[in-house]
Write a protein that holds these residues in place. Structure first.
Motif, mmCIF file in Angstrom:
data_model
loop_
_atom_site.group_PDB
_atom_site.id
_atom_site.type_symbol
_atom_site.label_atom_id
_atom_site.label_comp_id
_atom_site.label_asym_id
_atom_site.label_seq_id
_atom_site.Cartn_x
_atom_site.Cartn_y
_atom_site.Cartn_z
ATOM 1 N N ASN A 4 59.431 42.390 -2.436
ATOM 2 C CA ASN A 4 59.261 41.254 -1.567
ATOM 3 C C ASN A 4 57.567 41.164 -1.338
ATOM 4 O OD1 ASN A 4 58.675 39.353 0.540
ATOM 5 N ND2 ASN A 4 60.572 40.183 1.302
ATOM 6 N N PHE A 5 56.857 40.272 -2.460
ATOM 7 C CA PHE A 5 55.417 40.046 -2.173
ATOM 8 C C PHE A 5 54.929 39.794 -1.012
ATOM 9 C CE2 PHE A 5 55.922 41.129 -6.743
ATOM 10 C CZ PHE A 5 54.826 41.723 -7.058
ATOM 11 N N LYS A 6 55.932 38.752 -0.434
ATOM 12 C CA LYS A 6 55.536 37.882 0.937
ATOM 13 C C LYS A 6 55.346 39.085 2.144
ATOM 14 C CE LYS A 6 57.515 33.681 0.040
ATOM 15 N NZ LYS A 6 58.397 32.553 0.280
ATOM 16 N N ASN A 7 56.046 40.191 1.976
ATOM 17 C CA ASN A 7 56.097 41.092 3.033
ATOM 18 C C ASN A 7 55.212 42.446 2.607
ATOM 19 O OD1 ASN A 7 57.569 39.582 4.693
ATOM 20 N ND2 ASN A 7 59.347 40.444 4.420
ATOM 21 N N ALA A 8 54.412 42.471 1.775
ATOM 22 C CA ALA A 8 53.943 43.530 1.126
ATOM 23 C C ALA A 8 52.819 43.848 2.016
ATOM 24 C CB ALA A 8 53.470 43.309 -0.313
ATOM 25 N N LEU A 9 52.399 45.074 2.107
ATOM 26 C CA LEU A 9 51.472 45.803 2.808
ATOM 27 C C LEU A 9 50.047 44.986 2.461
ATOM 28 C CD1 LEU A 9 50.464 47.550 5.257
ATOM 29 C CD2 LEU A 9 49.885 49.260 3.216
ATOM 30 N N GLN A 10 49.319 44.252 3.270
ATOM 31 C CA GLN A 10 47.941 43.403 3.008
ATOM 32 C C GLN A 10 46.948 44.346 3.191
ATOM 33 O OE1 GLN A 10 48.091 40.400 1.665
ATOM 34 N NE2 GLN A 10 50.444 40.698 1.568
ATOM 35 N N ALA B 51 44.344 39.586 -10.631
ATOM 36 C CA ALA B 51 45.155 39.077 -11.645
ATOM 37 C C ALA B 51 46.590 39.705 -11.940
ATOM 38 C CB ALA B 51 44.431 39.192 -13.151
ATOM 39 N N ASN B 52 46.751 40.989 -11.671
ATOM 40 C CA ASN B 52 48.061 41.631 -11.637
ATOM 41 C C ASN B 52 48.903 41.165 -10.593
ATOM 42 O OD1 ASN B 52 49.851 43.373 -12.940
ATOM 43 N ND2 ASN B 52 49.334 44.948 -11.621
ATOM 44 N N TYR B 53 48.235 40.923 -9.390
ATOM 45 C CA TYR B 53 48.994 40.535 -8.217
ATOM 46 C C TYR B 53 49.473 38.954 -8.572
ATOM 47 C CZ TYR B 53 50.115 38.500 -3.579
ATOM 48 O OH TYR B 53 50.806 37.632 -2.777
ATOM 49 N N GLU B 54 48.958 38.407 -9.099
ATOM 50 C CA GLU B 54 49.314 36.844 -9.363
ATOM 51 C C GLU B 54 50.309 37.029 -10.395
ATOM 52 O OE1 GLU B 54 45.637 34.812 -10.369
ATOM 53 O OE2 GLU B 54 45.010 34.622 -7.974
ATOM 54 N N ARG B 55 50.247 37.508 -11.376
ATOM 55 C CA ARG B 55 51.256 37.462 -12.431
ATOM 56 C C ARG B 55 52.663 38.218 -11.885
ATOM 57 N NH1 ARG B 55 53.178 41.084 -16.703
ATOM 58 N NH2 ARG B 55 54.027 39.732 -18.579
ATOM 59 N N CYS B 56 52.418 39.345 -11.293
ATOM 60 C CA CYS B 56 53.603 39.992 -10.768
ATOM 61 C C CYS B 56 54.433 39.206 -9.643
ATOM 62 C CB CYS B 56 53.334 41.464 -10.343
ATOM 63 S SG CYS B 56 52.934 42.536 -11.736
ATOM 64 N N SER B 57 53.644 38.665 -8.825
ATOM 65 C CA SER B 57 54.290 37.992 -7.902
ATOM 66 C C SER B 57 55.106 36.775 -8.316
ATOM 67 C CB SER B 57 53.285 37.340 -6.708
ATOM 68 O OG SER B 57 52.380 36.335 -7.216
ATOM 69 N N LEU B 58 54.879 36.327 -9.647
ATOM 70 C CA LEU B 58 55.663 35.034 -10.191
ATOM 71 C C LEU B 58 56.850 35.594 -10.699
ATOM 72 C CD1 LEU B 58 52.606 32.809 -11.783
ATOM 73 C CD2 LEU B 58 54.186 32.379 -9.697
ATOM 74 N N LEU B 59 56.520 36.960 -11.416
ATOM 75 C CA LEU B 59 57.675 37.247 -12.529
ATOM 76 C C LEU B 59 58.671 38.169 -11.838
ATOM 77 C CD1 LEU B 59 55.881 37.815 -15.838
ATOM 78 C CD2 LEU B 59 56.959 36.000 -15.271
ATOM 79 N N PHE B 60 57.932 38.643 -10.685
ATOM 80 C CA PHE B 60 58.941 39.992 -10.183
ATOM 81 C C PHE B 60 59.161 39.846 -8.803
ATOM 82 C CE2 PHE B 60 56.305 41.655 -13.706
ATOM 83 C CZ PHE B 60 57.368 41.991 -14.553
#
Length: 362
Positions: free
Chosen positions: A182-188, A335-344
């Motif tokens: 859950n990228f939305k609830n990931a620790l910021q 860059a990794n956050y943006e790619r992973c939040s789309l695919l995973f």
């Protein structure tokens, strides 16, 4: 609409698979068309039934059935009988098995329960025949077992990553539903904690697959850096470098993720993987990643763009030099956050799984 009775069976409920099930239950259990049950074993050291109850979605029905990781004819037969009994009571519409041991025991119990309109699915989470700690003969035997089990019971293989899908297609009908968090609830957190690299962190069980000797060698070659291993395991004795701290397991998952947030760089030294959740947890915090160039890691990291893949211990220092400048680490982490939040993303991916269950059962 009548709810689909969905039953998941897992023996290896630790490490990344534990995180996988946390995210899976948070999506499946509250769904209006799903009645979710998870059958799990509590025989691994890191398993805590109270913690599972707290971490999994409260609408998940939890059932404990003793299963051992090792082959044990007597224990395995008892596990099979218990699983068969549970399946006869539950009469699931969908049965989804996870990892090798539950995959075998669950398939035999599936056949013996005489519930032939149940739809069967299997997720390997890293095939045993890809292990590097066993002989070629054993790898061939494991492949043969996977192949024959699939032919005997049918059903679909649900690969958790793109490379796993490639191997799955050699065994039987296969589909891709990527692991997710859950990228939305990931620790910021701030994308950078310091101008220079100080803390190198990894997360997971200390097992042969995670290659603690390689992690230890890298630490010895870089005595000016602090290394943190979040977790524990049977090969802890291989961690000898004085600049490595082994935290052990945390009762609260958020504490583990907070410790992860201290990383300037995340290091994954695995010998093999399915699709590692730990890399996704690091990506969610925009931490730049250095990882071994193996199956699973390659599905997440685009080398040189969203992380750096290495082969030898000496490659680690060169990788650090590449991202030493703060702006380069920040750019790579984002860059990794943006790619992973789309695919995973777990919501997107596990809702896809629900759609597969529903369409196959109609």
């Amino acid at each position: 609409m009548t709810k689909l009775k969905v039953v998941h069976i897992v023996e290896a409920l630790g490490g990344g698979i534990y995180s996988y099930f946390i995210n899976l239950t948070q999506v499946l259990a509250p769904h209006p068309n799903i009645d979710l049950t998870v059958i799990y074993s509590d025989k691994r050291q890191e398993i805590n039934a109270n913690k599972i109850t707290k971490d999994f979605h409260p609408d998940t029905t939890l059932i404990k059935v003793a299963m051992l990781r090792e082959i044990s004819p007597v224990a395995d037969y008892n596990s099979f009988k218990d699983l068969r009994s549970e399946l006869k009571i539950l009469k699931p519409d969908v049965l989804h098995l996870h990892s090798s041991k539950a995959g075998i025991l669950g398939r035999v119990a599936f056949l013996a329960a005489f519930k032939f309109n149940t739809k069967l699915y299997y997720t390997p989470h890293g095939y045993s025949f890809l292990r590097k700690d066993i002989s070629g003969l054993k790898r061939f035997a494991f492949f043969t077992i996977e192949f024959l089990s699939q032919k005997l019971t049918g059903g679909k293989i649900v690969a958790c990553g793109d490379t796993e899908l490639k191997y799955s297609k050699k065994i039987g009908p296969s589909i891709l539903v990527r692991n997710g968090i859950n990228f939305k609830n990931a620790l910021q957190q701030e994308t950078l904690k310091s101008d220079r690299i100080q803390n190198i962190v990894t997360l997971g069980r200390i097992t042969y697959a995670r290659n603690p000797s390689f992690f230890n060698t890298i630490a010895l070659q870089n005595p000016d850096l602090n290394f943190i291993w979040i977790g524990d395991g049977e090969l802890k004795h291989l961690i000898t470098a004085p600049n490595i701290q082994v935290t052990g397991w945390f009762e609260d998952r958020n504490v583990a993720l907070s410790t992860l947030s201290k990383a300037d760089v995340y290091l994954q030294t695995s010998l093999w993987e399915g699709l590692p959740i730990a890399l996704l947890e690091a990506a969610a915090q925009k931490i730049p990643i250095i990882a071994t160039a193996i199956i699973g890691n390659r599905d997440i990291i685009v080398n040189g763009k969203t992380g750096i893949l290495i082969e030898e211990a000496s490659d680690f220092k060169a990788a650090l030099n590449t991202i030493e400048a703060p702006h380069k680490r920040k750019k790579m982490g984002i860059a990794n956050y943006e790619r992973c939040s789309l695919l995973f993303d777990s919501s997107r991916n596990f809702n896809k799984l629900i759609s597969i269950y529903s369409s196959d059962y109609q």
